[in-house]
Design a protein around this motif. Structure first.
Motif, short mmCIF file in Angstrom:
data_model
loop_
_atom_site.label_atom_id
_atom_site.label_comp_id
_atom_site.label_asym_id
_atom_site.label_seq_id
_atom_site.Cartn_x
_atom_site.Cartn_y
_atom_site.Cartn_z
N SER A 1 7.64 -1.05 -7.50
CA SER A 1 6.27 -2.15 -7.61
C SER A 1 6.45 -2.90 -6.36
CB SER A 1 6.75 -3.00 -8.84
OG SER A 1 5.74 -4.12 -8.70
N ALA A 2 5.25 -3.29 -5.81
CA ALA A 2 4.78 -4.06 -4.64
C ALA A 2 3.84 -4.91 -4.94
CB ALA A 2 4.88 -3.12 -3.59
N SER A 3 3.64 -6.13 -4.21
CA SER A 3 2.66 -7.13 -4.40
C SER A 3 2.29 -7.35 -2.92
CB SER A 3 3.09 -8.32 -5.06
OG SER A 3 4.32 -8.95 -4.63
N ASP A 4 0.90 -8.08 -3.05
CA ASP A 4 0.25 -8.46 -1.86
C ASP A 4 -0.48 -9.65 -2.15
OD1 ASP A 4 -1.46 -6.54 0.64
OD2 ASP A 4 -1.25 -8.59 0.43
N LEU A 5 -0.42 -10.70 -1.36
CA LEU A 5 -0.86 -11.75 -1.58
C LEU A 5 -2.39 -12.15 -1.38
CD1 LEU A 5 2.13 -14.36 -0.39
CD2 LEU A 5 1.57 -13.64 -2.60
N ASP A 6 -2.88 -10.94 -0.39
CA ASP A 6 -4.20 -11.00 -0.09
C ASP A 6 -5.01 -10.71 -1.38
OD1 ASP A 6 -3.55 -9.30 2.84
OD2 ASP A 6 -3.41 -11.57 2.38
N ALA A 7 -6.41 -10.96 -1.45
CA ALA A 7 -7.12 -10.89 -2.37
C ALA A 7 -8.17 -9.80 -1.98
CB ALA A 7 -8.20 -12.01 -2.86
N GLY A 8 -8.87 -9.28 -3.18
CA GLY A 8 -9.66 -8.18 -3.03
C GLY A 8 -8.90 -6.80 -2.37
N THR A 9 -10.19 -6.21 -1.75
CA THR A 9 -9.71 -4.90 -1.26
C THR A 9 -8.33 -5.02 -0.27
OG1 THR A 9 -11.08 -5.17 0.66
CG2 THR A 9 -11.94 -3.91 -1.12
N ASN A 10 -8.01 -5.97 0.35
CA ASN A 10 -6.70 -6.49 1.00
C ASN A 10 -5.59 -6.39 0.14
OD1 ASN A 10 -8.22 -6.02 3.43
ND2 ASN A 10 -8.46 -8.27 3.60
N GLY A 11 -5.84 -6.92 -1.05
CA GLY A 11 -4.72 -7.08 -2.15
C GLY A 11 -4.40 -5.82 -2.88
N GLU A 12 -5.16 -4.88 -2.70
CA GLU A 12 -5.13 -3.45 -3.69
C GLU A 12 -4.13 -2.64 -2.92
OE1 GLU A 12 -9.89 -3.40 -5.12
OE2 GLU A 12 -8.97 -1.90 -4.22
N ILE A 13 -3.22 -2.29 -3.72
CA ILE A 13 -2.01 -1.52 -3.09
C ILE A 13 -2.08 0.05 -3.83
CG2 ILE A 13 0.49 -1.24 -3.25
CD1 ILE A 13 0.58 -4.34 -3.50
N VAL A 14 -1.80 0.88 -2.76
CA VAL A 14 -1.82 2.26 -2.95
C VAL A 14 -0.40 2.79 -2.74
CG1 VAL A 14 -2.78 4.43 -2.73
CG2 VAL A 14 -4.20 2.54 -2.87
N TYR A 15 0.23 3.56 -3.61
CA TYR A 15 1.62 4.05 -3.37
C TYR A 15 1.42 5.41 -3.08
CZ TYR A 15 3.03 -0.13 -6.08
OH TYR A 15 3.22 -1.65 -6.41
N SER A 16 2.63 5.90 -2.20
CA SER A 16 2.60 7.09 -1.67
C SER A 16 4.12 7.53 -1.32
CB SER A 16 1.64 7.52 -0.67
OG SER A 16 2.16 6.79 0.50
N ILE A 17 4.53 8.90 -1.50
CA ILE A 17 5.61 9.32 -1.04
C ILE A 17 5.59 9.68 0.55
CG2 ILE A 17 7.66 11.01 -1.27
CD1 ILE A 17 7.03 11.12 -4.06
N ALA A 18 6.38 9.04 1.41
CA ALA A 18 6.20 9.38 2.68
C ALA A 18 6.79 10.93 2.83
CB ALA A 18 7.36 8.69 3.73
N GLN A 19 6.00 11.46 4.02
CA GLN A 19 6.11 12.92 4.25
C GLN A 19 7.18 13.16 5.19
OE1 GLN A 19 2.60 14.88 5.13
NE2 GLN A 19 1.43 14.04 3.47
N ASN A 20 8.32 12.81 4.68
CA ASN A 20 9.56 13.00 5.74
C ASN A 20 10.56 13.89 5.25
OD1 ASN A 20 10.74 11.51 3.69
ND2 ASN A 20 11.20 9.70 4.87
N SER A 21 10.16 14.71 3.98
CA SER A 21 11.08 15.49 3.50
C SER A 21 10.16 16.58 2.77
CB SER A 21 12.23 15.03 2.70
OG SER A 21 12.92 16.05 2.14
N GLU A 22 10.13 17.63 3.13
CA GLU A 22 9.39 18.97 2.36
C GLU A 22 9.80 18.88 0.99
OE1 GLU A 22 6.77 19.88 3.59
OE2 GLU A 22 5.99 21.18 1.80
N GLU A 23 11.08 18.77 0.81
CA GLU A 23 11.98 19.15 -0.61
C GLU A 23 11.51 17.98 -1.70
OE1 GLU A 23 16.08 19.19 -0.30
OE2 GLU A 23 16.36 20.46 -1.97
#
Length: 819
Positions: free
Chosen positions: A265-287
């Motif tokens: 879980s992460a939070s962003d104090l900005d509002a609107g689209t700047n406060g919308e968070i998208v999660y992803s797995i960094a592509q640093n390991s193919e496995e």
């Protein structure tokens, strides 16, 4: 699988193994070897025969073979040479993935007697993969208000290699705004962090592009590149912030697909689209991407496939949270895989005696087997037992290695064969077990004496080699095993009174290494033979050891003519001698042999080098041209005698040669130093001047001394005459005159060739006497007669006649006679 594709062929396969092995004869240690991955078929791995102390014949006789741990046979054993070679190419990344070290385990099975040796081959990684970025273009969006020093996680390049061949560092192309740092994760992987070094200004530059290079540590190094494109955004004041920078979770390996692993879980104090968070797995390991997935909206991480504790125990996932303004941050998720008892024990038969001697004592090995459980902890801890009442028991050899041995005496007449069932079970919950049935029949054995590999061993030693030099090795084989196969070497003592050639060499009892005991002289001992013996406690074997001594150039040539103790040998050469005239012959010998004794002669130095020449091999000194009158009468030659050894040794002979018109003045010329006639003219003049000065000084001294003596005698004579009485005429004979102790012929300057008679009157005591007449010798034509006559006249005395007959003749000095 050791005994075939089905359990039905087990008795038939087991019947082919006929051997007996004691527990004490088995090896529990594991031999380890190494081979690069992707090695070609037939590539050499190790020599099993050498490591086991066996020969190729023994391997073949004992039906040696390789039993793999898995189902696939990657290695094979050459029974003739004992070489372990690659049967099929092995890809380390396919077999072990990122695990290091990567081992391929197997066992070497020997029969007659039955033995098993555990071994492992480590697949060493080669740099056969270059780092590869998941995307050829990496796009990062950064607000222009990003503070210098801010760090941004980049997609990691993937390199399947391990160790130094894996990805080592990153570098970026030249730019004004960014630096790159290479970081290392706990599992050893490396990732790149992009650091802003200078404040961004969208009004000056809205987009920045540069390349990033990932380089591995192989030789030569391999690299992969990607393009980084930085899009500068307008100000977005706040970046997402994770509630934890590190999440630690554990998951059982039997968890099903889509099982939730953790929720980030992460939070962003900005509002609107700047406060919308998208999660992803960094592509640093193919496995990681193949094993886990994340919900971009909720941050739930789920399994994409089941986990396997035996394949990988820990995963490290980099999760990135990005807001609508393009700002991002990241956290780490560590996933620990928990082992469950999902693998039953495996009983792997590595050796089996299908036929056993009925006279075998207790504790005789019947079979060797391993129990393997891929689980860990209590789930992988195993025990073994036998079912039923039978004369066998199980003995633990090492971790997970067991032996089936006899527990009491056997009787083939009562029981001809046994079906032995081995059961293995683990200590997991629930408990899992496996059973294996072995067929054992009863039977008998024999011995062999050692045998030399050669009947005659020929070795060579250089003369003067110091003691302790290794000449070679003796080798004898014995197909027996254990202590009976231990061969000991020795020299057979020579017969009494025989030459002690055994004192020249020694043989190591264990290895058969032959060493010299002392330095040998080729001129005294050129070769010798001794008898060697190999024994294993039974009947010995014998062979002949022949040692040849190789000559060294340790003797210089020795001159026979001219003798070396003479300063120079004299030779005569007539001045009419033509070209090629034989002057002398230099003779020399060399105590060495072969090339070391081949002698050559050359003219090293000569008064006139062009006048003489020396035969290269004959040593004959001849004139190189006709002798002329201009040639010096005395010549000095130095002849060099050299052998052809390495390094060469030499000696010199000195010859003095006289050039003569005839041989009458030969000795006159040879009696002088040849160098005397070569003194410079200036030196002769200086010597002559010295002699003249010395002679002048001597004559002047004698003259002054004579004047002084004459003056003193005159003064003394005047005083004596005044005291003398008148003398009577008388003549003194030779005898009287001689008694005075003075001879005329030996005093003053009177010639020895004359004799004088003198008479004095009685009144002439103060007057001088006069020489009356000389008695001249008769002339003689012969020189020798004249010389003898001169000697005779020199011995005569002057006879004075005195007028006073009674007066005693006084002694007369030479000065008185002269007066």
């Amino acid at each position: 699988v050791l005994f075939g594709k089905s359990e039905e062929s087990l008795p038939r396969r087991a019947a082919a193994l006929i051997l007996v092995l004691c527990v004490s004869g088995m090896r529990a240690e594991t031999a380890r070897y190494s081979v690069p991955e992707e090695a070609e078929r037939g590539s050499f791995v190790a020599n099993i025969a050498k490591d086991l102390g066996l020969t190729g014949e023994e391997l073949l006789a004992r039906q040696a073979r390789v039993v793999p741990e898995g189902e696939k046979q990657y290695l094979q054993l050459n029974q003739h040479t004992g070489d372990l070679v690659v049967r099929e190419q092995m890809d380390r990344e396919e077999l072990c993935g990122q695990s290091e070290p990567c081992w391929v385990r197997f066992e070497v099975l020997l029969e007659s007697p039955l033995q098993s040796f555990r071994a492992e081959v480590r697949l060493t990684d080669i740099n056969d993969h270059a780092p590869v970025f998941p995307n050829k273009e990496i796009v990062l969006k950064m607000p222009e208000s990003t503070v210098p020093g801010s760090r941004f996680l980049l997609e990691s390049a993937q390199d399947p290699d391990v160790g130094n061949n894996s990805l080592q560092h990153y570098s970026i192309g030249s730019n004004e705004y960014f630096l790159v740092y290479t970081r290392r994760r706990s599992d050893g992987g490396r990732y790149a962090e992009l650091v802003l070094d200078r404040a961004l200004d969208r009004e000056q530059q809205a987009e920045i592009a540069f390349g990033i290079t990932a380089v591995d540590g192989g030789t030569p190094p391999r690299s992969g590149t990607a393009l980084i494109r930085i899009v500068v955004l307008d100000i977005n004041d706040n970046m997402p912030v994770f509630t934890q920078t590190l999440y630690k979770v554990s998951v059982k390996e039997n968890s099903s697909q889509d099982t939730i692993v953790v929720v980030v879980s992460a939070s962003d104090l900005d509002a609107g689209t700047n406060g919308e968070i998208v999660y992803s797995i960094a592509q640093n390991s193919e496995e990681n991407l193949q094993t886990f997935k994340i919900n971009p909206e909720t941050g739930q991480i789920r399994l994409k496939k089941p986990l396997d504790y035996e394949e990988k125990k820990t995963y490290e996932i980099d999760v990135q949270a990005t807001d609508g303004g393009g700002l991002s941050t990241h956290c780490k998720v560590e996933v620990q895989v928990k082992d469950v008892n999902d693998n039953a024990p495996e009983v792997i038969i590595t050796s089996l005696t299908s036929t056993l001697s009925e006279a075998a004592p207790p504790n005789t090995v019947v079979a060797l087997f391993n129990v393997r459980d891929r689980d860990s902890g209590d789930n992988g801890r195993t025990t073994c037992e036998l079912t039923g009442e039978q004369p066998f028991r199980i003995t633990l050899l090492a971790a997970d290695a067991y032996a089936l041995v006899t527990s009491e005496s056997l009787d083939r007449e009562q029981v001809e064969e046994y079906n032995v069932t081995v059961r293995a079970r683990d200590e997991g919950s629930p408990t899992l077990s496996t059973s294996k049935t072995l067929l054992v029949r009863l039977s008998d054995v024999n011995d062999n004496a050692p045998t030399f590999t050669q009947e005659v061993y020929t070795m060579v030693i250089n003369e003067n080699e110091p003691a302790g030099r290794i000449l070679g090795h003796l080798s004898a084989t014995d197909p027996d095993a254990g202590e009976n196969a231990r061969v000991r070497y020795s020299l057979v003592p020579p017969p009494t009174g025989a030459l002690g050639a055994a004192s020249f060499v020694s043989v190591d009892a264990e290895s058969g290494t032959v060493r010299s005991l002392r330095a040998l002289d080729y001129e005294k001992v050129r070769a010798f033979e001794v008898t060697v013996r190999a024994a294993d406690g039974g009947s010995p074997a014998q062979a002949v050891l022949r040692v040849l001594v190789r000559d060294e150039n340790d003797n210089a040539p020795v001159l026979l003519h001219p003798p070396p103790d003479s300063s120079a040998a004299g030779e005569l050469v007539p001045r009419w001698a033509p070209s090629g005239y034989l002057v002398a012959k230099v003779v020399a010998v060399d105590a060495d042999a072969g090339q070391n004794a081949w002698l050559s002669y050359e003219l090293a130095k000569a008064t006139e080098p062009a006048l003489f020449r020396v035969g290269l091999h004959s040593g004959e000194v001849r004139t190189a041209r006709a002798v002329t009158e201009r040639d010096a009468a005395r010549q000095k030659l130095i002849v060099l005698v050299r052998d052809r050894g390495q390094p060469p040794r030499s000696a010199t002979a000195t010859l003095a040669v006289a050039l003569v018109d005839d041989f009458s003045d030969a000795f006159h010329q040879l009696g002088h130093d040849p160098a005397g006639g070569q003194l410079p003219q200036v030196a002769e003049e200086e010597m002559l001047t010295t002699y003249l000065i010395a002679s002048l000084c001597c004559v002047s001294s004698l003259f002054v001394l004579s004047v002084l003596v004459l003056t003193a005698n005159t003064f003394c004579k005047t005083r004596v005459r005044a005291d003398l009485p008148p003398a009577s005429p008388s003549c003194y004979g030779d005898g009287d005159f001689a008694s005075s102790g003075m001879g005329v012929g030996s005093t003053g300057t009177l010639s020895p060739a004359y004799r004088y008679e003198m008479c004095l009157t009685s009144g002439s005591g103060r007057s001088e006497f006069q020489f009356l007449r000389p008695i001249l010798p008769s002339p003689h034509s012969n020189d020798e007669a004249g010389q003898e006559k001169d000697e005779e006249l020199a011995s005569r005395r002057v006879r004075p006649c005195l007028s006073h007959a009674g007066m005693k003749s006084p002694s007369l000095s030479s000065a008185e006679i002269l007066q």
